[in-house]
Write an enzyme that holds these catalytic residues in place. Structure first.
Site, PDB file in Angstrom:
ATOM      1  N   SER A 157      -9.608   1.631   2.744  1.00  0.00           N
ATOM      2  CA  SER A 157      -8.805   2.425   1.842  1.00  0.00           C
ATOM      3  C   SER A 157      -7.712   1.619   1.129  1.00  0.00           C
ATOM      4  O   SER A 157      -7.045   2.145   0.236  1.00  0.00           O
ATOM      5  CB  SER A 157      -8.134   3.561   2.632  1.00  0.00           C
ATOM      6  N   SER A 214      -9.850  -0.735   6.974  1.00  0.00           N
ATOM      7  CA  SER A 214      -9.290  -0.536   5.642  1.00  0.00           C
ATOM      8  C   SER A 214      -8.541  -1.717   5.053  1.00  0.00           C
ATOM      9  O   SER A 214      -8.162  -1.683   3.885  1.00  0.00           O
ATOM     10  CB  SER A 214      -8.383   0.701   5.638  1.00  0.00           C
ATOM     11  N   LYS A 239       0.841  -1.197   0.000  1.00  0.00           N
ATOM     12  CA  LYS A 239       0.000   0.000   0.000  1.00  0.00           C
ATOM     13  C   LYS A 239       0.876   1.247   0.000  1.00  0.00           C
ATOM     14  O   LYS A 239       1.909   1.291   0.673  1.00  0.00           O
ATOM     15  CB  LYS A 239      -0.917  -0.029   1.220  1.00  0.00           C
TER      16      LYS A 239
END
Length: 434
Positions: free
Chosen positions: A105, A129, A30
């Protein structure tokens, strides 16, 4: 590598060691987790050209174990979102249905795994997330106990809530990654040794977390909280209840429980998270690093113009957090949110006196269509109702595919006591094997 779902912001390879338990494994990271020499944008124009000088502990541990990083994944800007549509680099599409969001996210990480573009991915979980995109994309996501995995190198959003966690195609693969990244780190004073935190008997099992993925749930007691099913989409409820029924068929016992505090968890979460965000994001001032607006010499004007690089959702959360912390409102909002957080923690602690794990839908809805929630942020916030309580209580949880509804993935969330990732993984592997 094809990236038809826009899962990556930067595609660049970081080779791992020649040998190790993850040798031959590809990992997507990420883009709010630092990688030395490879830009780390947090999905924001503010850091569009930022290249960190060091790697996060979790990244170093993966490459030391033989894994090869294949790129940095798309995400909601600074981790603020539930759909991966607030990224400055455009939205990610869900491999299960490209007209729908992958969740957020950490949507790029989940999409990369679901599309076969990486074997494993790292995400960060502040209010769901990791688990949300895992559920929406039909893969596995683990949110570890707070303190199990080092946050060193994670660009901070809300320090007291967030954890780095693995996403993978199977429970065992996610657990193998957790085995590598878990453990104390001298660079992160919040990390703990599970054996010291809860006792050797409840710490890491012999053979590691991956060894716990044996599907043996005979005699396991599963609590089913009514509050986390109320208001959920009927198709989601039916799919999750079927998965829980399969756990019963394998020898688990289920019992209905109540967690009354979770009805206030979303409100408490957003006050606490935005308050911490307003403080953390103050560092992006155009002086130290990141985007800098060219002003006319007036520092206040330059500072304001610099922060125009933030997107709408980030600005909204900074303003909310600043307001909650302001004089005259701190006790009215922030202090009350912390009281609610303690209530949530106590509710879970009381529940775990009677059950081994707690099961619920990961997300109360099916994946949104692209653009569906952008004009209604409150709807997006309320979608986090089942995941935020876990972060408030600093507990471990996993999202495992429970099945499909109308051809779309549905996730089952399993929550356990602090540092009891082993039992959570064991229960999830039974769902996976059914």
């Amino acid at each position: 590598m094809s990236d038809e779902y826009d899962a990556f912001i930067t595609e660049e390879t970081i080779e791992g060691d020649d040998e190790g338990p993850l040798s031959g494994t590809t990992v997507a990271v990420k883009d709010n987790i630092s990688t030395a020499g490879v830009r780390t944008t947090c999905g924001s124009e503010m850091l569009a050209d930022y290249v960190p000088p060091y790697s996060a502990t979790a990244v170093e541990r993966l490459t030391d174990a033989g894994a090869t990083v294949v790129g940095k994944t798309n995400m909601d800007e600074f981790g603020m979102g539930t759909t991966t549509e607030t990224s400055a680099f455009g939205p990610t599409r869900n491999p299960a249905d490209p007209e729908r969001v992958p969740g957020g996210s950490s949507g790029g990480s989940a999409a990369a795994v679901a599309a076969g573009e990486a074997d494993v991915a790292l995400g960060s979980d502040t209010g769901g997330s990791v688990r949300c995109p895992a559920a929406f994309c039909g893969v596995v996501g683990i949110k570890p106990t707070y303190g199990l995995v080092s946050r060193y190198g994670l660009v901070a959003y809300a320090n007291s809530l967030e954890q780095i966690g693995p996403i993978a195609g199977t429970v065992e693969e996610a657990a193998e990654a957790l085995d590598v990244i878990a453990g104390p780190d001298p660079n992160d004073g919040t990390t703990r040794d599970p054996a010291e935190a809860v006792g050797a008997d409840a710490g890491v099992p012999e053979g590691g977390y991956a060894a716990a993925a044996d599907g043996d749930v005979d005699g396991l007691t599963v609590g089913v909280p009514t509050e986390l099913f109320e208001g959920a989409d009927e198709r989601v409820v039916e799919t999750v209840e079927a998965a829980i029924g399969d756990l019963e068929a394998r020898g688990a016992e289920t019992t209905e429980i109540s967690l009354p505090s979770v009805e206030h968890a979303v409100q408490a979460y957003y006050v606490i998270a935005t308050s911490e965000a307003s403080s953390n994001l103050a560092r992006f001032d155009g002086v130290r690093y990141g985007h800098r607006a060219e002003g006319d010499g007036n520092w206040n004007e330059s500072f304001a113009e610099t922060r125009e690089a933030f997107g709408a959702e980030v600005k909204r959360r900074i303003l909310l957090g600043t307001y909650a912390l302001s004089a005259g409102y701190h006790d009215k909002y922030y202090a009350k949110a912390q009281d609610a957080r303690e209530w949530v923690r106590q509710d879970f602690e009381d529940a775990f006196a009677d059950v081994d794990v707690i099961a619920s839908p990961t997300m109360p809805v099916l994946p949104f269509e692209l653009g569906e929630s952008l004009d209604d942020p409150l709807r997006m916030y309320l979608a986090d109702a089942n995941t935020t309580p876990v972060n408030l209580a600093n507990l471990p949880a996993i999202s495992v595919p429970a099945g499909e509804a109308d051809g779309l993935p549905v996730g089952l969330q399993i929550v356990g006591p602090k540092f009891d990732e082993a039992t959570v993984i064991r229960a999830a592997s039974a769902v996976e094997d059914r």
